[in-house]
Design an enzyme around this catalytic site. Structure first.
Site, PDB file in Angstrom:
ATOM      1  N   HIS A 486      -5.993   4.553  -3.332  1.00 18.62           N
ATOM      2  CA  HIS A 486      -5.479   3.770  -4.111  1.00 18.62           C
ATOM      3  C   HIS A 486      -4.705   2.621  -3.997  1.00 18.62           C
ATOM      4  O   HIS A 486      -5.100   1.345  -4.583  1.00 18.62           O
ATOM      5  CB  HIS A 486      -4.093   4.620  -4.746  1.00 18.62           C
ATOM      6  CG  HIS A 486      -3.112   3.984  -5.998  1.00 18.62           C
ATOM      7  ND1 HIS A 486      -3.499   4.207  -7.323  1.00 18.62           N
ATOM      8  CD2 HIS A 486      -2.624   3.004  -5.730  1.00 18.62           C
ATOM      9  CE1 HIS A 486      -2.556   3.624  -8.090  1.00 18.62           C
ATOM     10  NE2 HIS A 486      -1.649   2.937  -7.291  1.00 18.62           N
ATOM     11  N   GLU A 487      -4.067   2.471  -2.854  1.00 18.44           N
ATOM     12  CA  GLU A 487      -3.505   1.122  -2.531  1.00 18.44           C
ATOM     13  C   GLU A 487      -4.609   0.034  -2.016  1.00 18.44           C
ATOM     14  O   GLU A 487      -4.599  -1.285  -2.477  1.00 18.44           O
ATOM     15  CB  GLU A 487      -2.557   1.100  -1.210  1.00 18.44           C
ATOM     16  CG  GLU A 487      -1.327   1.845  -1.799  1.00 18.44           C
ATOM     17  CD  GLU A 487      -0.676   1.439  -3.061  1.00 18.44           C
ATOM     18  OE1 GLU A 487      -0.657   0.105  -3.093  1.00 18.44           O
ATOM     19  OE2 GLU A 487      -0.128   2.277  -3.575  1.00 18.44           O
ATOM     20  N   HIS A 490      -5.656  -2.106  -5.106  1.00 18.14           N
ATOM     21  CA  HIS A 490      -4.916  -3.169  -5.466  1.00 18.14           C
ATOM     22  C   HIS A 490      -5.551  -4.237  -4.199  1.00 18.14           C
ATOM     23  O   HIS A 490      -5.603  -5.449  -4.650  1.00 18.14           O
ATOM     24  CB  HIS A 490      -3.425  -2.918  -4.981  1.00 18.14           C
ATOM     25  CG  HIS A 490      -2.861  -2.083  -6.107  1.00 18.14           C
ATOM     26  ND1 HIS A 490      -2.778  -2.491  -7.400  1.00 18.14           N
ATOM     27  CD2 HIS A 490      -2.116  -0.980  -5.836  1.00 18.14           C
ATOM     28  CE1 HIS A 490      -1.987  -1.681  -8.048  1.00 18.14           C
ATOM     29  NE2 HIS A 490      -1.541  -0.614  -7.278  1.00 18.14           N
ATOM     30  N   HIS A 493      -8.633  -5.811  -5.622  1.00 24.46           N
ATOM     31  CA  HIS A 493      -8.197  -6.776  -6.680  1.00 24.46           C
ATOM     32  C   HIS A 493      -7.684  -8.125  -6.013  1.00 24.46           C
ATOM     33  O   HIS A 493      -8.135  -9.106  -6.861  1.00 24.46           O
ATOM     34  CB  HIS A 493      -7.246  -6.035  -7.656  1.00 24.46           C
ATOM     35  CG  HIS A 493      -7.046  -6.560  -8.872  1.00 24.46           C
ATOM     36  ND1 HIS A 493      -6.076  -5.902  -9.884  1.00 24.46           N
ATOM     37  CD2 HIS A 493      -7.642  -7.543  -9.722  1.00 24.46           C
ATOM     38  CE1 HIS A 493      -6.085  -6.669 -11.094  1.00 24.46           C
ATOM     39  NE2 HIS A 493      -7.123  -7.640 -10.907  1.00 24.46           N
TER      40      HIS A 493
END
Length: 706
Positions: A486-487, A490, A493
């Site tokens: 999940h992290e 980021h 991104h």
């Protein structure tokens, strides 16, 4: 008060201060080795003064406003302040300590005043308005036009059209709020430390594996506890050991300690008065700016646009989630009643839920975290899981840079290169919990990508994994594996940002969109080609047995009633605190619990066995972490995520690979990950999918269909 931005000769920074010049390290990575605490406050003061002078130069420029002398000048301003603030905020969140917290408390209101000095300067706003009036003649490119529109919108939202007396009150509110939010966050960290549970009798730790016991002993030693073992708390209500500790009294003690945080059991970390004042002042500020309440102010700046849209979606999910949680509770009650170690007539409690849910998973799916952990080792997960998936999708590769230092022991740095060998940026991994570090997991930037400033990105992932004993491997739970993916979503991104202006870079998107790419990246942890590489025994190298992997994947949908209900409890509490007028906010700390209880009942998520993921008194997302009235963002983003996963596994897939290929990855990168906030994020989604999002894939994923 005058419109004019207050000015003074910029403070001169000692050339020996490491912030006096840009970092000479690759990609502009801050030189953490050279930074000492005493460097921070002088550099922040000098940085604010320098940027105020830069703003004044824009405001007083006699030339006709154009892109270079107005927009680009604003985007270039604040270089010194930006250099020091990324380091300061990193140390405040990831290292902490009394010295850092003292500086944080001191500079927070000064930074708020600095923010207001810009956004309440009518001279700069008027230049932007003049520039907007001439756009037809200037023929602006799409990104520049979008940036101009964002500046103008944000000036209005900041209060530029208020009368002078109203502006003065707004400044007071902003200053007080940032002080309170800083105080809340610091008290939450103190509450986690104060709430740690000491265990003298090792028999009370039955059910825990040797690695966990060793970690608890190390925590006790590191923090000078008065017992041999110390169970430290994580940020959410549910604590990891609740699923494994056989001692029912210990489970009850641990959950009680978690839920009691900030309620006054420890005076130094009581957050109730702080959160009440925050809620009241936010409500007052919203009304001053012309909004019904703070939640309406926040929603307008997101993709949701209105609180009606948010309320409608949350309400649609609440009832079926609570029903599912009740069905799950019935199964767990049956397990408790059949447990010979529990006296007859014992009622299922919230502290029992995780324990019996874990036993049910073992019985029904033969999945046991203790069996899984030896196959989930952190280094292999990074290299053969997280990084491997990124290479397969996007062609990028990772090379650890042992010559580049982080800001604390155990922080690691990787250089990220493109398929052609050119440098993309740096990825910094801070995976372990430490005293002073705030709880949870998050990503932040040390350097924002910008073509205007010729900067490539440096991004950080922060987790709070319990450190293993010296020389031992870091073995993870399946949930911690999910957090890593999940992290890193980021991080991608931020790394793939391909925009001109720093304001629009990377993850600088609306809060209810920013979780979308990270949630999509979670899908790869279950992709057969990925999991077969990282899920290997840390001693023998043997892959996770196929039948065990099948069971892990089969169990993924179990417990969605609980998970959705506890999440919605927090999201609806967040909305409740921020959808009230100032006079409706409680005034006595004793009323906090009653307000919370009434809000949960009203929202139909008051399930006694499923406490909210965060109770108000330690809800750092909403009272200190920048997600105020925005915690709904996770489920709002998951609508886009579930829809996108459907695209990857459908149109994006090749030869049964589930979408793990360069063609699908490049499309996702080009249409969405690279765009930052250079256009309407939902336009990026529509470019990817060819239509607006649909909620149906999310309802199916979470078992919320009729």
């Amino acid at each position: 008060m005058s419109d004019a931005t207050a000015t003074a000769a910029p403070e001169q920074l000692d050339p020996a201060n490491p912030f006096a010049a840009p970092s000479g390290l690759p990609y502009g990575l801050p030189d953490f080795v050279a930074v000492r605490t005493e460097h921070l406050a002088p550099a922040i003061a000098a940085g604010m003064a320098a940027q105020r002078a830069e703003w004044e130069a824009v405001a007083t420029d006699d030339a006709v406003p154009d892109v270079v002398n107005t927009l680009e000048a604003l985007e270039r301003s604040g270089e010194l302040l930006g250099r020091v603030l990324v380091v300061f905020h990193t140390l405040a969140g990831s290292v902490g300590g009394d010295e850092i917290h003292a500086i944080e408390s001191e500079v927070a209101p000064r930074l708020a005043a600095h923010h207001d000095a810009f956004w309440l300067d009518r001279r700069i706003f008027n230049r932007l308005e003049s520039l907007a009036g001439a756009t037809a003649l200037l023929d602006l490119d799409a990104e520049t036009a979008w940036l101009l529109a964002q500046y103008r919108k944000n000036f209005v939202r900041a209060g530029i059209r208020l009368e002078d007396a109203e502006m003065e009150r707004l400044r007071e509110l902003n200053s007080r709020l940032v002080t309170l939010e800083t105080e809340f966050s610091q008290r939450v960290v103190k509450a986690m430390e104060a709430g740690a549970v000491e265990v003298d009798d090792p028999a009370r730790l039955a059910g825990l594996d040797e690695g966990t016991l060793a970690a608890l002993a190390r925590s006790a030693a590191d923090r000078d506890a008065g017992a041999d073992h110390l169970v430290t708390l994580v940020l959410p209500t549910q604590q990891p050991l609740l699923a494994r500790a056989d001692d029912r009294e210990l489970r009850a003690e641990l959950l009680a300690a978690s839920e009691a945080r900030g309620t006054g059991v420890d005076a130094a970390s009581d957050t109730r008065a702080t959160l009440l004042e925050i809620a009241r002042l936010r409500a007052e500020r919203a009304q001053l700016l012309g909004y019904e309440h703070h939640a309406a102010y926040v929603a307008e700046d997101g993709t949701a646009a209105t609180t009606d849209a948010i309320n409608e979606m949350l309400a649609r999910l609440a009832a079926p989630a609570a029903r599912n949680a009740e069905r799950e509770a019935d199964e767990l009650r049956a397990m408790l009643e059949a447990d010979p170690a529990v006296p007859a007539g014992t009622e299922l409690s919230a502290a029992d839920w995780s324990y019996y849910a874990e036993r049910l998973r073992k019985e029904r799916y033969s999945v046991d975290d203790a069996v899984l952990r030896p196959y989930l080792e952190l280094d292999r997960l990074l290299t053969d899981g997280v990084f491997f998936a990124a290479t397969a999708l996007y062609g990028i590769t990772f090379h650890e840079r042992d010559d580049l230092a982080g800001y604390a022991d155990g922080v690691r740095v990787w250089e990220v290169t493109e398929e052609d060998g050119s440098g993309l940026g740096l990825f910094v991994g801070d995976f372990y919990a430490r005293a002073g570090k705030r709880g949870g997991a998050w990503m932040h930037h040390l350097v924002d990508q910008s073509h205007l400033l010729d900067r490539r990105p440096v991004v950080v992932n922060n987790l709070n994994i319990t450190p293993p004993p010296a020389g031992e491997p870091t073995l993870l739970t399946w949930d911690e594996v999910r957090t890593c993916f999940h992290e890193f979503g980021h991080a991608l991104h931020g790394l793939f940002s391909d925009v001109r202006y720093p304001t629009l870079s990377g993850t600088s998107v609306p809060r209810d969109f920013v979780e979308y790419p990270s949630q999509v990246n979670e899908m790869w942890m279950a992709n057969p080609a990925v999991v077969s590489r990282f899920a290997r025994h840390h001693v023998t190298g043997e892959p996770l047995p196929a039948e065990l992997l099948d069971q892990v994947l089969a169990v993924a949908g179990y417990g969605e009633g609980f998970a959705t209900t506890e999440y919605l409890g927090a999201a609806l509490l967040d909305q409740a605190w921020h959808q009230v007028r100032p006079e409706r906010v409680p005034t006595a700390v004793e009323e906090v619990q009653a307000f919370e209880s009434e809000a949960l009942v009203r929202a139909r998520v008051a399930v006694d066995l499923v406490p909210p993921r965060y109770r108000s008194t330690y809800f750092n997302h909403t009272f200190g972490g920048g997600y105020d009235a925005g915690y709904y963002s996770y489920i709002w983003s998951e609508v886009l995520d579930a829809d996108t996963v459907e695209w990857f596994t459908g149109d994006g897939a090749e030869n049964g690979d589930g979408g793990l290929n360069r063609r699908a990855g490049q499309r996702f990168r080009e249409t969405l990950l690279s765009r930052g906030f250079s256009q309407d994020p939902l336009a990026s989604f529509r470019e990817l999918r060819g239509r607006d999002s649909r909620i149906d894939p999310l309802l199916v994923r979470r078992g919320l269909t009729d």
